[in-house]
Design a protein around this motif. Sequence first.
Motif, PDB file in Angstrom:
ATOM      1  N   GLY A  73       0.782  -1.232   0.000  1.00  9.63           N
ATOM      2  CA  GLY A  73       0.000   0.000   0.000  1.00  9.63           C
ATOM      3  C   GLY A  73       0.813   1.281   0.000  1.00  9.63           C
ATOM      4  O   GLY A  73       0.280   2.356   0.238  1.00  9.63           O
ATOM      5  N   ARG A  74       2.118   1.163  -0.248  1.00  6.90           N
ATOM      6  CA  ARG A  74       2.932   2.374  -0.271  1.00  6.90           C
ATOM      7  C   ARG A  74       2.851   3.037  -1.648  1.00  6.90           C
ATOM      8  O   ARG A  74       2.743   2.354  -2.662  1.00  6.90           O
ATOM      9  N   ASP A  75       2.928   4.358  -1.658  1.00  5.61           N
ATOM     10  CA  ASP A  75       2.824   5.108  -2.899  1.00  5.61           C
ATOM     11  C   ASP A  75       4.092   4.910  -3.746  1.00  5.61           C
ATOM     12  O   ASP A  75       5.200   5.170  -3.280  1.00  5.61           O
ATOM     13  N   VAL A  76       3.934   4.438  -4.986  1.00  4.50           N
ATOM     14  CA  VAL A  76       5.093   4.142  -5.830  1.00  4.50           C
ATOM     15  C   VAL A  76       5.848   5.418  -6.192  1.00  4.50           C
ATOM     16  O   VAL A  76       7.083   5.456  -6.149  1.00  4.50           O
ATOM     17  N   PHE A  77       5.105   6.472  -6.515  1.00  3.60           N
ATOM     18  CA  PHE A  77       5.765   7.713  -6.923  1.00  3.60           C
ATOM     19  C   PHE A  77       6.614   8.289  -5.787  1.00  3.60           C
ATOM     20  O   PHE A  77       7.756   8.706  -6.010  1.00  3.60           O
ATOM     21  N   ALA A  78       6.061   8.283  -4.564  1.00  3.43           N
ATOM     22  CA  ALA A  78       6.813   8.783  -3.408  1.00  3.43           C
ATOM     23  C   ALA A  78       8.102   7.980  -3.226  1.00  3.43           C
ATOM     24  O   ALA A  78       9.164   8.533  -2.923  1.00  3.43           O
ATOM     25  N   ASN A  79       8.008   6.662  -3.464  1.00  4.52           N
ATOM     26  CA  ASN A  79       9.189   5.810  -3.341  1.00  4.52           C
ATOM     27  C   ASN A  79      10.218   6.096  -4.429  1.00  4.52           C
ATOM     28  O   ASN A  79      11.420   6.036  -4.190  1.00  4.52           O
ATOM     29  N   LEU A  80       9.712   6.396  -5.637  1.00  4.46           N
ATOM     30  CA  LEU A  80      10.625   6.725  -6.730  1.00  4.46           C
ATOM     31  C   LEU A  80      11.441   7.970  -6.400  1.00  4.46           C
ATOM     32  O   LEU A  80      12.658   7.998  -6.596  1.00  4.46           O
ATOM     33  N   ILE A  81      10.744   8.989  -5.876  1.00  6.53           N
ATOM     34  CA  ILE A  81      11.419  10.247  -5.531  1.00  6.53           C
ATOM     35  C   ILE A  81      12.458   9.998  -4.437  1.00  6.53           C
ATOM     36  O   ILE A  81      13.613  10.411  -4.549  1.00  6.53           O
ATOM     37  N   ALA A  82      12.040   9.263  -3.392  1.00  5.80           N
ATOM     38  CA  ALA A  82      12.968   8.954  -2.305  1.00  5.80           C
ATOM     39  C   ALA A  82      14.135   8.137  -2.853  1.00  5.80           C
ATOM     40  O   ALA A  82      15.291   8.324  -2.446  1.00  5.80           O
ATOM     41  N   GLY A  83      13.835   7.234  -3.800  1.00  5.13           N
ATOM     42  CA  GLY A  83      14.874   6.398  -4.402  1.00  5.13           C
ATOM     43  C   GLY A  83      15.904   7.213  -5.152  1.00  5.13           C
ATOM     44  O   GLY A  83      17.092   6.896  -5.126  1.00  5.13           O
ATOM     45  N   SER A  84      15.459   8.281  -5.820  1.00  6.77           N
ATOM     46  CA  SER A  84      16.426   9.087  -6.571  1.00  6.77           C
ATOM     47  C   SER A  84      17.400   9.752  -5.601  1.00  6.77           C
ATOM     48  O   SER A  84      18.582   9.897  -5.903  1.00  6.77           O
ATOM     49  N   ARG A  85      16.876  10.133  -4.429  1.00  9.40           N
ATOM     50  CA  ARG A  85      17.767  10.737  -3.434  1.00  9.40           C
ATOM     51  C   ARG A  85      18.815   9.720  -2.986  1.00  9.40           C
ATOM     52  O   ARG A  85      20.010  10.006  -2.925  1.00  9.40           O
ATOM     53  N   ILE A  86      18.354   8.492  -2.662  1.00  2.89           N
ATOM     54  CA  ILE A  86      19.272   7.447  -2.209  1.00  2.89           C
ATOM     55  C   ILE A  86      20.300   7.123  -3.290  1.00  2.89           C
ATOM     56  O   ILE A  86      21.501   7.054  -3.029  1.00  2.89           O
ATOM     57  N   SER A  87      19.820   6.942  -4.519  1.00  2.00           N
ATOM     58  CA  SER A  87      20.737   6.560  -5.587  1.00  2.00           C
ATOM     59  C   SER A  87      21.823   7.607  -5.791  1.00  2.00           C
ATOM     60  O   SER A  87      23.004   7.270  -5.913  1.00  2.00           O
ATOM     61  N   LEU A  88      21.419   8.890  -5.847  1.00  2.00           N
ATOM     62  CA  LEU A  88      22.411   9.941  -6.054  1.00  2.00           C
ATOM     63  C   LEU A  88      23.371  10.003  -4.875  1.00  2.00           C
ATOM     64  O   LEU A  88      24.582  10.140  -5.051  1.00  2.00           O
ATOM     65  N   PHE A  89      22.828   9.849  -3.665  1.00  2.00           N
ATOM     66  CA  PHE A  89      23.664   9.885  -2.461  1.00  2.00           C
ATOM     67  C   PHE A  89      24.690   8.753  -2.490  1.00  2.00           C
ATOM     68  O   PHE A  89      25.892   8.981  -2.317  1.00  2.00           O
ATOM     69  N   VAL A  90      24.200   7.524  -2.744  1.00  4.32           N
ATOM     70  CA  VAL A  90      25.108   6.377  -2.812  1.00  4.32           C
ATOM     71  C   VAL A  90      26.128   6.588  -3.928  1.00  4.32           C
ATOM     72  O   VAL A  90      27.330   6.405  -3.734  1.00  4.32           O
ATOM     73  N   GLY A  91      25.641   7.005  -5.098  1.00  2.00           N
ATOM     74  CA  GLY A  91      26.531   7.198  -6.246  1.00  2.00           C
ATOM     75  C   GLY A  91      27.657   8.161  -5.926  1.00  2.00           C
ATOM     76  O   GLY A  91      28.829   7.846  -6.138  1.00  2.00           O
ATOM     77  N   PHE A  92      27.316   9.315  -5.379  1.00  2.40           N
ATOM     78  CA  PHE A  92      28.339  10.342  -5.156  1.00  2.40           C
ATOM     79  C   PHE A  92      29.270   9.992  -3.996  1.00  2.40           C
ATOM     80  O   PHE A  92      30.487  10.143  -4.105  1.00  2.40           O
ATOM     81  N   THR A  93      28.723   9.505  -2.880  1.00  3.39           N
ATOM     82  CA  THR A  93      29.600   9.237  -1.729  1.00  3.39           C
ATOM     83  C   THR A  93      30.524   8.043  -2.011  1.00  3.39           C
ATOM     84  O   THR A  93      31.712   8.102  -1.715  1.00  3.39           O
ATOM     85  N   ALA A  94      29.963   6.972  -2.608  1.00  2.00           N
ATOM     86  CA  ALA A  94      30.806   5.809  -2.894  1.00  2.00           C
ATOM     87  C   ALA A  94      31.907   6.200  -3.877  1.00  2.00           C
ATOM     88  O   ALA A  94      33.062   5.787  -3.737  1.00  2.00           O
ATOM     89  N   THR A  95      31.556   7.034  -4.853  1.00  3.60           N
ATOM     90  CA  THR A  95      32.541   7.470  -5.830  1.00  3.60           C
ATOM     91  C   THR A  95      33.619   8.329  -5.189  1.00  3.60           C
ATOM     92  O   THR A  95      34.796   8.228  -5.535  1.00  3.60           O
ATOM     93  N   LEU A  96      33.204   9.169  -4.229  1.00  2.57           N
ATOM     94  CA  LEU A  96      34.183  10.004  -3.540  1.00  2.57           C
ATOM     95  C   LEU A  96      35.219   9.123  -2.833  1.00  2.57           C
ATOM     96  O   LEU A  96      36.429   9.338  -2.956  1.00  2.57           O
TER      97      LEU A  96
END
Lengths: 289, 322
Positions: A73-96
């Motif tokens: 019952g969780r909103d897919v769009f809300a999860n997508l937005i939150a996911g973009s934050r996580i992905s960018l965060f993981v991408g940039f910090t791991a790369t650093l």
Amino acid sequence: MKSELRKRKIIEFLQAIRDNKMALTGSIILGIFILAAVFGSVFIPFSPLEFGEVDEMLLPPGPGHLLGTDDMGRDVFANLIAGSRISLFVGFTATLISMVIGTIVGLTSGYFGKMTDQILMRITDFFLVIPWLPLVMVLAAMLGSSIFIIIVVIGVTSWAGTARVVRSQTLSVKERQFVERTVSIGADSGHIIIRHILPNIFPLVFANTVLIVAVAITSETTLSFLGLGDPSTPSWGMMLHYAFECGAASTGAYWYYLPPGICVVAIVLAFTLIGYAFDEILNPKLRKR
Amino acid sequence: MNKKLLMKKAIYALITIFIVLVFNYFLFRILPGDPLAMLLRNPKATPEMIEAAKQLFGLDKPWYTQFFDYIENMLTGDYGTSFFYKKPVSDVIAGRIMPTLIMVGFAEVLAIIIGILLGVIAAWKRGTRLDVGMLGFSLITYSMPAFWLGMIMVVIFCVNLHLLPTSGMLTPGATYANTFEFLVDYGRHLILPSVTLGICLVGEYALTMRNTLTDVLSEDYITTAKAKGFSSGYILRKHALPNAMLPMVTIIAINLGFVVGGTVQIEAIFSWPGLGSLMYDALRARDYPLLQGVFLLITVSVVLANFIADIMYSYIDPRVKE
């Protein structure tokens, strides 16, 4: 004088990006994701981790839930937005992390040579040749699945390529006359490395790094999908994990398994395009082709 | 290739394998989850039991003896007993090697042939729509997580079209009248995992082929050949392609680590009974001896494959003398 030169170089670089179709496409896609990550949640009345009532499960896209809901019952769009934050965060910090380790290893290896070089390069070989996903899987399984551990694991295992590039570039910069002159007036190694070699290899490190962001994002997604992710973090990989576990593919809940996958492809594509374009811009031989 | 270089490369490969062994040793002993740690956490464990366990796992010996015992076990193929299957790890692994080799083999052949074709066409028609389309296709498939493509393939070919089976290697409970029927069933199960993995690999090969061929086509000897009046097809086949094929060998070898990663995902999605799904299952069941065995086998094979590719490369490219 020097800062003028640097400014002109940066402007030239930005112009080259504007004129490069790949870089432009990649930058636009990336820009959309960054905007979504920063401002997206303002427009959505749902929290990504908030479970819905029984009658709100697996709702198809509609007026209330723009992209429908998942099997809890969780909103897919809300999860997508939150996911973009996580992905960018993981991408940039791991790369650093990867960039820092790769640069230090490469510089040390190239600058000091001899035994140091031999030892560091054999370790680099190990990380370069070892199948990367199994290694990350084993490490993540052993160390636990918090998002920070995943970031560290990705960062610590993906620096080998950067180290190679930095090493070979250091070797060539070291032989140039201005470095020899600096040595002859008695500068110490630290000064030479930081003030003279690092600025000269930085553009290459940068181009190399953009591609690592793509790799880091893919691997976080893959790890989460394989059940090694952080359940308290709403990421695209976790969404796909739940979608696969509940059989969304065979029940036809396309709004559940398509959007996160499309987002992963788009963001990885964006970084890949930018990475290739940087390579082309910074490598004049390729540019003329 | 001269003997000195061969020796050097062989020693490097051996060093890498040694680091893999050492890494494996520490990874699976220092990190949580070793059997002794579990026993120590049990309040009912008596000192005698702990002593017996220590002896069983050889932990009462000094660390260097333990380490050499471990190396000896690894070299002689004694990987311990799987927690989950209750059988020697080497027996569990042995049955899983062929399915993976067959699945990956088909995928690689498919990806290499199509990748080379796409790359050649793109380089030859550089700047045209065909080239742009090829680039787009390659970059998008390259950016796609293997497991997600697998899910999409299942939706298209199994759920909607009902053409192919979703998982496994053979239809459960099926009996075969002859070898042909068996092969048909096997093949039907093989198509989806192999094609999915192939699609994931094709982008990289196509891009590499396109870039190297573009490089080669700008060389002086191609201009010379054109000036001599050879047809463009002849120049492509006899002058450009042989040289452009060289970097492909390296890419295919370097890519192996990536292929293994894709295999784990694909086998997990399609329940293909190979090494990848074995590793995935071992991970989920926290079956450490099995995990260690599979991990070691995979890494050592990739190191060896890279070494072989290195040697092959210097044979087919006479310029590599140094």
